[in-house]
Design a protein around this motif. Structure first.
Motif, PDB file in Angstrom:
ATOM      1  N   THR A 114       1.705 -18.350  -9.039  1.00 46.38           N
ATOM      2  CA  THR A 114       0.783 -17.213  -9.171  1.00 46.38           C
ATOM      3  C   THR A 114      -0.412 -17.310  -8.237  1.00 46.38           C
ATOM      4  O   THR A 114      -1.323 -16.471  -8.311  1.00 46.38           O
ATOM      5  CB  THR A 114       0.300 -17.097 -10.629  1.00 46.38           C
ATOM      6  N   ASP A 115      -0.420 -18.300  -7.339  1.00 51.54           N
ATOM      7  CA  ASP A 115      -1.407 -18.313  -6.262  1.00 51.54           C
ATOM      8  C   ASP A 115      -1.017 -17.356  -5.141  1.00 51.54           C
ATOM      9  O   ASP A 115      -1.810 -17.122  -4.223  1.00 51.54           O
ATOM     10  CB  ASP A 115      -1.563 -19.732  -5.684  1.00 51.54           C
ATOM     11  N   PHE A 116       0.196 -16.823  -5.212  1.00 47.58           N
ATOM     12  CA  PHE A 116       0.625 -15.846  -4.217  1.00 47.58           C
ATOM     13  C   PHE A 116      -0.242 -14.600  -4.356  1.00 47.58           C
ATOM     14  O   PHE A 116      -0.565 -14.183  -5.471  1.00 47.58           O
ATOM     15  CB  PHE A 116       2.098 -15.496  -4.413  1.00 47.58           C
ATOM     16  N   PRO A 117      -0.633 -13.972  -3.232  1.00 47.16           N
ATOM     17  CA  PRO A 117      -1.513 -12.798  -3.324  1.00 47.16           C
ATOM     18  C   PRO A 117      -0.859 -11.635  -4.069  1.00 47.16           C
ATOM     19  O   PRO A 117       0.372 -11.487  -4.070  1.00 47.16           O
ATOM     20  CB  PRO A 117      -1.743 -12.419  -1.851  1.00 47.16           C
ATOM     21  N   PRO A 118      -1.657 -10.793  -4.698  1.00 45.04           N
ATOM     22  CA  PRO A 118      -1.106  -9.562  -5.285  1.00 45.04           C
ATOM     23  C   PRO A 118      -0.406  -8.730  -4.218  1.00 45.04           C
ATOM     24  O   PRO A 118      -0.856  -8.652  -3.076  1.00 45.04           O
ATOM     25  CB  PRO A 118      -2.354  -8.840  -5.809  1.00 45.04           C
ATOM     26  N   VAL A 119       0.714  -8.135  -4.608  1.00 39.46           N
ATOM     27  CA  VAL A 119       1.556  -7.382  -3.675  1.00 39.46           C
ATOM     28  C   VAL A 119       1.608  -5.922  -4.113  1.00 39.46           C
ATOM     29  O   VAL A 119       1.729  -5.622  -5.304  1.00 39.46           O
ATOM     30  CB  VAL A 119       2.976  -7.969  -3.623  1.00 39.46           C
ATOM     31  N   THR A 120       1.539  -5.017  -3.155  1.00 40.37           N
ATOM     32  CA  THR A 120       1.638  -3.583  -3.427  1.00 40.37           C
ATOM     33  C   THR A 120       2.805  -2.987  -2.640  1.00 40.37           C
ATOM     34  O   THR A 120       3.319  -3.595  -1.706  1.00 40.37           O
ATOM     35  CB  THR A 120       0.347  -2.844  -3.029  1.00 40.37           C
ATOM     36  N   VAL A 121       3.186  -1.772  -3.030  1.00 41.21           N
ATOM     37  CA  VAL A 121       4.221  -1.060  -2.271  1.00 41.21           C
ATOM     38  C   VAL A 121       3.758  -0.868  -0.828  1.00 41.21           C
ATOM     39  O   VAL A 121       4.563  -0.938   0.106  1.00 41.21           O
ATOM     40  CB  VAL A 121       4.538   0.296  -2.945  1.00 41.21           C
ATOM     41  N   GLY A 122       2.470  -0.659  -0.632  1.00 37.31           N
ATOM     42  CA  GLY A 122       1.944  -0.527   0.722  1.00 37.31           C
ATOM     43  C   GLY A 122       2.188  -1.774   1.558  1.00 37.31           C
ATOM     44  O   GLY A 122       2.427  -1.685   2.775  1.00 37.31           O
ATOM     45  N   ASP A 123       2.146  -2.942   0.939  1.00 34.10           N
ATOM     46  CA  ASP A 123       2.448  -4.180   1.663  1.00 34.10           C
ATOM     47  C   ASP A 123       3.924  -4.215   2.073  1.00 34.10           C
ATOM     48  O   ASP A 123       4.264  -4.703   3.157  1.00 34.10           O
ATOM     49  CB  ASP A 123       2.123  -5.400   0.798  1.00 34.10           C
TER      50      ASP A 123
END
Length: 403
Positions: A114-123
């Protein structure tokens, strides 16, 4: 001609503002690129880049990790890979080759968790654009996707409107409704409440299989319709030969183990063998977060810069992404001056229809690629009616593209 590859896009900054030193993207291509025949396909929540069958790919994995649209994409099929150059990339945050929570953090040598950055559809869209740049693909003949992959399509139209000629948004919407947001919340809580989840740092110990199994079962209920569940399972017992390994409570042994329970248990077991619990958290949050109008005055405003054509495809039995939501998307296009057609398929398969009924999905997508949407809209639900001569559009039951 097919390829399966992984490319390192280097340092990648997510829309959250956080960065990782290296984003690897797993992708597959089918067909040959001739300069203007590229079609990008966006996968759904737990899909992979393996959208079509390859001679070197067996059935060693389950579910959408296989060729999840193999009856729609391929030589001589609706999305004909002997004519089009098809690209499908696994989304950041997933666990099918693209960097995500289960990937090694090069700075620590341990999985991100959970140290992975938050991800969005835009990413996802930005990573796909960077991949296409590396492949030498500029403007796309089309971008096509279903479910949250359809949201990915819509994000392309607002983020890179000049890069797309035609778009197919299948079984999707501009945002999730509150009921689906609530169900996704419960699914994620099932994962995080599993003691084995351990704050997302479980890669050196037992996986949170029970939590992920419950989350997937909730998902499967969302993907089916009442009619399809009644037809497929009814209230039937799974039979004496089909017994739970461990009844959930002592009293359960007295009652029948029903076919619907057996199905959900089977699907959960298959899923936990192939998918990562943290990725499920990340991918569902990306879907829940998507709002087409975010940063704009309205959906119409978000899409107004797109000068190509959009086909919205919906299914009558789908309560996850409804016909009404698809029609709202089409109406937003009309308000924004975007050429749009809304094709409604009669189906009682629920949300899964876009995967399990290729004979209904393929023809309109093939027409979209070959001819666009011009002349393909009619004013009512009678497929024998003549094409509408005005700029108005209406949803149509059965096949909008039948002869």
């Amino acid at each position: 001609m097919t390829t399966k590859n992984t490319i390192d896009l280097g340092e990648f900054q997510f829309l959250s503002g956080e960065s990782i030193p290296s984003l690897e993207v797993a992708y597959e291509t089918y067909g040959e690129f001739d300069g203007d025949n590229a079609v990008l396909i966006c996968h759904a929540l737990t899909g992979s880049s393996h959208v079509a069958r390859r001679p070197d790919a067996g059935d060693e994995t389950a579910g959408q990790a296989r060729a999840w649209w193999g009856d729609v994409v391929g030589p001589g099929k609706a999305i004909d890979t002997s004519e089009y150059y098809v690209v499908c990339a696994n989304a950041p945050g997933s666990c099918y080759g693209t960097t995500g929570p289960s990937s090694e953090n090069p700075e620590t040598g341990e999985p991100y968790g959970t140290d992975f950055p938050p991800v969005t559809v835009g990413d996802w869209t930005r990573a796909q654009r960077a991949l296409l740049d590396e492949l030498g693909v500029g403007r796309l003949r089309a971008v096509i996707g279903g479910s949250v992959g359809g949201m990915n399509v819509l994000d392309w139209l607002r983020r890179f409107p000049d890069d797309v000629d035609r778009a197919g948004a299948v079984a999707t919407a501009g945002r999730l409704d509150p009921q689906c947001l609530a169900l996704d919340t419960v699914a994620r809580r099932a994962i995080t409440a599993d003691p084995n989840w351990n704050g997302g740092q479980y890669y050196d110990g037992p996986d949170p299989e029970e939590g992920l199994a419950r989350a997937r079962q909730i998902g499967h209920i969302m993907y089916l319709s009442k009619a399809s569940m009644a037809r497929k399972f009814g209230r039937r017992s799974a039979g004496r030969e089909t017994v739970r390994e461990e009844p959930p409570d002592p009293a359960a042994a007295f009652f029948p183990y029903r076919e619907v329970e057996s199905y959900l248990d089977y699907q959960a077991e298959k899923f936990t063998d192939r998918f990562d619990a943290n990725s499920y958290l990340y991918m569902t949050r990306a879907m829940d977060d998507f709002d087409l109008s975010a940063g704009y005055e309205s959906d119409a405003d978000a899409l107004a810069a797109f000068e190509g054509e959009l086909l919205a495809l919906s299914f009558t039995g789908d309560w996850h992404f409804t016909v009404e939501q698809s029609e709202a998307l089409a109406e937003a296009c009309r308000e924004g001056g975007v050429d749009v057609a809304h094709h409604v398929v009669e189906s009682d398969h629920g949300h899964d229809a876009f995967l399990v009924e290729p004979e209904k999905v393929g023809p309109p997508l093939s027409e979209l690629l070959e001819e666009g949407i011009s002349g393909r809209t009619i004013t009512d639900t009678d497929t024998d009616s003549s094409p509408n001569e005005t700029d108005s559009f209406a949803p149509v039951h059965t096949s909008l593209f039948s002869e």
